[in-house]
Design an enzyme around this catalytic site. Structure first.
Site, PDB file in Angstrom:
ATOM      1  N   SER A  55       0.785  -1.112   0.134  1.00  0.00           N
ATOM      2  CA  SER A  55       0.100  -0.026   0.091  1.00  0.00           C
ATOM      3  C   SER A  55       0.702   1.053   0.048  1.00  0.00           C
ATOM      4  O   SER A  55       1.779   1.592  -0.797  1.00  0.00           O
ATOM      5  CB  SER A  55      -0.736  -0.122   1.286  1.00  0.00           C
ATOM      6  N   LYS A  58       3.966   2.119  -2.608  1.00  0.00           N
ATOM      7  CA  LYS A  58       4.493   3.286  -3.486  1.00  0.00           C
ATOM      8  C   LYS A  58       5.821   3.597  -3.052  1.00  0.00           C
ATOM      9  O   LYS A  58       6.574   3.891  -4.002  1.00  0.00           O
ATOM     10  CB  LYS A  58       3.478   4.591  -2.786  1.00  0.00           C
ATOM     11  N   TRP A  91     -10.109   0.011  -4.912  1.00  0.00           N
ATOM     12  CA  TRP A  91      -9.693   1.257  -4.427  1.00  0.00           C
ATOM     13  C   TRP A  91      -8.312   1.362  -5.039  1.00  0.00           C
ATOM     14  O   TRP A  91      -7.762   2.576  -5.606  1.00  0.00           O
ATOM     15  CB  TRP A  91      -9.374   1.395  -3.052  1.00  0.00           C
ATOM     16  N   HIS A 103      -7.574  -5.908   0.598  1.00  0.00           N
ATOM     17  CA  HIS A 103      -6.269  -5.176   0.651  1.00  0.00           C
ATOM     18  C   HIS A 103      -5.453  -5.985   2.079  1.00  0.00           C
ATOM     19  O   HIS A 103      -5.876  -5.724   3.040  1.00  0.00           O
ATOM     20  CB  HIS A 103      -6.708  -3.753   1.051  1.00  0.00           C
TER      21      HIS A 103
HETATM   22  C1  GTR Z   1      -5.434   4.356   1.973  1.00  0.00           C
HETATM   23  C2  GTR Z   1      -4.732   5.180   0.889  1.00  0.00           C
HETATM   24  C3  GTR Z   1      -4.165   4.282  -0.118  1.00  0.00           C
HETATM   25  C4  GTR Z   1      -3.210   3.356   0.543  1.00  0.00           C
HETATM   26  C5  GTR Z   1      -3.654   2.734   1.961  1.00  0.00           C
HETATM   27  C6  GTR Z   1      -2.667   2.389   2.741  1.00  0.00           C
HETATM   28  O1  GTR Z   1      -6.437   4.952   2.922  1.00  0.00           O
HETATM   29  O2  GTR Z   1      -5.979   5.870   0.199  1.00  0.00           O
HETATM   30  O3  GTR Z   1      -3.507   5.066  -0.926  1.00  0.00           O
HETATM   31  O4  GTR Z   1      -1.892   3.764   0.532  1.00  0.00           O
HETATM   32  O5  GTR Z   1      -4.316   3.903   2.675  1.00  0.00           O
HETATM   33  O6  GTR Z   1      -1.552   2.628   2.723  1.00  0.00           O
HETATM   34  O7  GTR Z   1      -3.061   1.428   3.713  1.00  0.00           O
END
Ligand code: GTR
Length: 418
Positions: free
Chosen positions: A257, A261, A348, A399
């Site tokens: 996540s 990045k 998402w 996720h």
């Molecule tokens: C979310 C965000 C994502 C992702 C995620 C995470 O809220 O919108 O871009 O990075 O968090 O890091 O768990």
């Protein structure tokens, strides 16, 4: 009694519907299930989850320079275009690392040569950064397999979750950082907490490494928190270079996540990383911004104003003018290895946009290895696809980063890191 019946019906439905989704897609190119699309759309009406509503877009040319020159070979790519693109990402997305001088030192705080019942050596190393009388510690935890020939390849996790996932004593085990499994496969596995480098909150860049290295007014291209975390991963790699048990030329940087990045940007900025794993990295990571599917630039810069440089705000609701898109980030990692993942329920993070990003980076990978090829169609659910130095999978479920994902990373590692 009635309550029990309702619960039973509910459990049966869940058990039935979920596998149905898995089986109905078996062997076919993955696509988001209609049920998931509708459920997410209902909960978040301002975001698009329908493939048919993705706008048409034109991606910036990865192999044409800013002056319109065509890049024909790896030498031209490295001499001209790679640097141009790297600068564009610094300027417009993640920001620039300051040039403030600092010193660093490594201290072995704890060593246990008999960890994991004798299978591994545990090392806990403090990486101390000093600048102008202030200091900051990055705590690195590392298991090295005892029974493998040295130096060994490694996986380094940028941990954005918490210490319960990375217990050095192994009393608590977590699929998020499956240390025993990595050791059994002959890999060292390391982790540091992103919060050591920069706490994940918006405080006008006062704490963490920003508090140590930033000088003067912030500029529109001053580094954000993701760039700071990526910088922290490089400091861990500095330590790897000093440890004879580790092969610093065979290190995969892994993140989930926001950590995903970061892993991509770390490998783009620091060419010593042999591989990047971006697990469900989504917007600002692997997924193409121009698709505006799931999380958008406008949303991420509002919800997390500290992650990127200030210039990135310009591209919210204006993605088509952005001088880069994320296929160019993947390209910056060539000819080193990159593994991108998605999860079937995690729309998402735009699974298709993440896959296409990898797909559109291939012209650069092909400058080094002509045989690198992926189909434009996504692979089936739970079937990793790899070619040369690129790999991708879409796992069933939500996720998260699970042992299943890690096993596929390590399978790919066996071909590119060993
Ligand atoms: C979310 C965000 C994502 C992702 C995620 C995470 O809220 O919108 O871009 O990075 O968090 O890091 O768990």
């Amino acid at each position: 009694m009635r309550f029990r019946v309702i619960i039973n019906v509910f459990v049966t439905l869940i058990l039935f519907i979920l596998p149905c989704d898995i089986f109905s897609q078996a062997g076919k190119s993955w696509q988001a299930s209609q049920g998931t699309v509708e459920r997410l759309s209902k909960n978040q009406m301002e975001f698009n989850y329908y493939e048919e509503k993705v706008p048409s877009y034109v991606l910036p040319e990865v192999l044409t320079t800013s002056k319109g020159k065509k890049i024909k070979n790896a030498r031209m790519w490295e001499k001209i275009r790679r640097n141009e693109i790297l600068e564009l990402f610094r300027e417009n997305v993640y920001g620039r690392v300051p040039t403030t001088p600092y010193t660093k030192s490594f201290r072995l705080v704890k060593e246990d040569k008999n960890a994991m019942g004798g299978d591994a050596t545990l090392k806990q190393v403090d990486i101390t950064i000093n600048s102008d009388g202030k200091s900051l510690d990055i705590h690195l935890t590392l298991f090295i397999p005892n029974k493998s020939p040295k130096p060994v390849p490694s996986f380094l996790l940028i941990d954005n979750r918490g210490p319960e996932n990375t217990d050095p004593l192994r009393l608590v085990k977590s699929e998020f950082w499956p240390a025993e499994e990595a050791i059994a496969r002959g890999y060292a596995i390391a982790v540091f907490s992103n919060a050591d480098v920069d706490p994940d909150n918006f405080d006008e860049f006062k704490n963490g490494i920003h508090g140590l290295l930033d000088r003067g007014e912030r500029k529109p291209d001053s580094w954000g928190t993701i760039a700071a975390w990526a910088w922290g991963a490089s400091r861990c790699l500095d330590y790897f270079e000093t440890d004879k048990d580790l092969d610093a030329r065979k290190v995969a940087v892994v993140g989930h996540s926001r950590g995903g990045k970061t892993a991509l940007w770390a490998a783009a900025e620091d060419q010593r990383f042999a591989m990047a794993v971006a697990n469900e990295s989504g917007c600002g990571g692997a997924s193409l911004a121009r698709r505006k599917y799931g999380e958008t630039v406008a949303r991420i810069t509002t919800a997390f104003p500290h992650w990127f440089c200030k210039n990135y705000n310009k591209w919210g609701n204006n993605e088509d003018s952005m001088p880069v898109d994320m296929h160019m980030l993947m390209a910056l990692i060539a000819p080193r290895a990159v593994y991108v993942t998605s999860a079937s329920e995690d729309l998402w993070a735009d699974p298709r946009g993440s896959y296409l990003s990898l797909y559109h980076s291939l012209p650069v990978f092909r400058l080094y290895d002509k045989s690198t090829a992926l189909k434009e169609q996504m692979p089936p659910l739970n079937i990793p696809v790899t070619s040369g130095k690129v790999a991708y999978h879409v796992r069933d479920g939500v996720h998260n980063m699970l042992l299943k994902d890690w096993n596929w990373f390590m399978d790919f590692g066996d071909t590119v890191l060993k």
